[in-house]
Write a protein that holds these residues in place. Structure first.
Motif, PDB file in Angstrom:
ATOM      1  N   VAL A 107      25.619 -48.899 -12.864  1.00 30.55           N
ATOM      2  CA  VAL A 107      24.693 -48.435 -13.906  1.00 30.55           C
ATOM      3  C   VAL A 107      23.247 -48.403 -13.411  1.00 30.55           C
ATOM      4  N   ARG A 108      23.007 -48.899 -12.219  1.00 33.20           N
ATOM      5  CA  ARG A 108      21.643 -48.982 -11.714  1.00 33.20           C
ATOM      6  C   ARG A 108      20.931 -47.636 -11.740  1.00 33.20           C
ATOM      7  N   ASN A 109      21.612 -46.593 -11.345  1.00 30.18           N
ATOM      8  CA  ASN A 109      20.974 -45.281 -11.251  1.00 30.18           C
ATOM      9  C   ASN A 109      20.682 -44.645 -12.600  1.00 30.18           C
ATOM     10  N   VAL A 110      21.377 -45.020 -13.635  1.00 24.17           N
ATOM     11  CA  VAL A 110      21.172 -44.391 -14.943  1.00 24.17           C
ATOM     12  C   VAL A 110      20.526 -45.322 -15.963  1.00 24.17           C
ATOM     13  N   ALA A 111      20.346 -46.583 -15.600  1.00 25.16           N
ATOM     14  CA  ALA A 111      19.852 -47.563 -16.568  1.00 25.16           C
ATOM     15  C   ALA A 111      18.456 -47.238 -17.083  1.00 25.16           C
ATOM     16  N   ALA A 112      17.558 -46.823 -16.203  1.00 33.79           N
ATOM     17  CA  ALA A 112      16.194 -46.503 -16.649  1.00 33.79           C
ATOM     18  C   ALA A 112      16.208 -45.286 -17.574  1.00 33.79           C
ATOM     19  N   ALA A 113      17.039 -44.296 -17.274  1.00 34.54           N
ATOM     20  CA  ALA A 113      17.152 -43.132 -18.170  1.00 34.54           C
ATOM     21  C   ALA A 113      17.736 -43.560 -19.513  1.00 34.54           C
ATOM     22  N   ALA A 114      18.692 -44.485 -19.487  1.00 30.17           N
ATOM     23  CA  ALA A 114      19.263 -44.999 -20.737  1.00 30.17           C
ATOM     24  C   ALA A 114      18.189 -45.708 -21.557  1.00 30.17           C
ATOM     25  N   CYS A 115      17.315 -46.449 -20.887  1.00 30.11           N
ATOM     26  CA  CYS A 115      16.207 -47.098 -21.605  1.00 30.11           C
ATOM     27  C   CYS A 115      15.300 -46.047 -22.236  1.00 30.11           C
ATOM     28  N   GLY A 116      15.113 -44.920 -21.547  1.00 30.95           N
ATOM     29  CA  GLY A 116      14.331 -43.825 -22.105  1.00 30.95           C
ATOM     30  C   GLY A 116      14.989 -43.203 -23.323  1.00 30.95           C
ATOM     31  N   LEU A 117      16.322 -43.220 -23.372  1.00 34.57           N
ATOM     32  CA  LEU A 117      17.059 -42.699 -24.523  1.00 34.57           C
ATOM     33  C   LEU A 117      17.005 -43.660 -25.712  1.00 34.57           C
ATOM     34  N   SER A 118      16.700 -44.907 -25.452  1.00 31.66           N
ATOM     35  CA  SER A 118      16.683 -45.917 -26.512  1.00 31.66           C
ATOM     36  C   SER A 118      15.353 -45.882 -27.265  1.00 31.66           C
ATOM     37  N   GLU A 119      15.210 -46.821 -28.149  1.00 29.81           N
ATOM     38  CA  GLU A 119      13.988 -46.942 -28.956  1.00 29.81           C
ATOM     39  C   GLU A 119      12.892 -47.743 -28.242  1.00 29.81           C
TER      40      GLU A 119
END
Length: 187
Positions: A107-119
């Motif tokens: 998940v390392r590569n997508v985790a920051a983008a996931a944080c961007g998708l969050s609130e």
């Protein structure tokens, strides 16, 4: 690695920063180990360079996640599942996930983008990301540096050689599996 540093000098640190912008655990470990073995790499400069590179890379991914959202993720094969996993971790562990996602394989590569998708706010992510990038950089530089002290120079050379052989074997096996899947004919 030592030859790279000897040939490129200070520009090698810029290369380390760029490499860590995208990924970089193995590179940082090898650079740090080479620095300890040869004296060509300053671990403090290396740590600050990869800290900056990692921080900026994840800031970019956060911004892309925030700006383009789920529709961009759906265009990348396999990313939806990994983003969903990262969002689940973020929901469950919150700040602890942001501080540790660099250490979680898959998940390392997508985790920051996931944080961007969050609130999560940009400022909060930026502060947590800065701390996390520093912990990551210090951890991998120290691991490479002290591995040489623990293994000795000769043991380090053997370990690096074994890692290289393992990487070649891994890539060869993956290539063979990929070819077999393409040649299998379903009737």
């Amino acid at each position: 690695m030592a030859e790279f540093w000897a040939e490129w000098g200070l520009l090698a640190y810029a290369g380390a920063a760029i490499w860590s912008f995208f990924e970089g655990e193995t590179f940082v470990l090898l650079a740090s180990a080479a620095g300890r073995a040869t004296g060509l790499v300053d671990p403090w400069i290396l740590m600050f360079c990869v800290w900056g590179g990692s921080f900026l890379g994840d800031q970019l991914w956060f911004s892309l996640g925030r700006r383009y959202g789920q529709r961009a993720v759906s265009r990348i094969p396999g990313a939806e599942r990994r983003v969903a996993t990262a969002l689940g971790f973020l929901e469950r562990y919150g700040v602890a996930f942001v501080l540790t996602f660099r250490f979680i394989y898959g998940v390392r590569n997508v985790a920051a983008a996931a944080c961007g998708l969050s609130e999560m706010s940009r400022t909060r992510f930026m502060m947590l990301n800065f701390i996390a990038a520093g912990v990551w950089a210090a951890s991998f530089v120290a691991a490479g540096w002290f591995a040489v002290a623990w293994l000795g120079e000769k043991g380090t050379l053997y370990a690096l050689g074994a890692i290289g052989v393992a990487a070649v074997v891994y890539l060869a096996v993956r290539a063979m599996i990929s070819r077999r899947r393409k040649t299998v004919v379903v009737v």
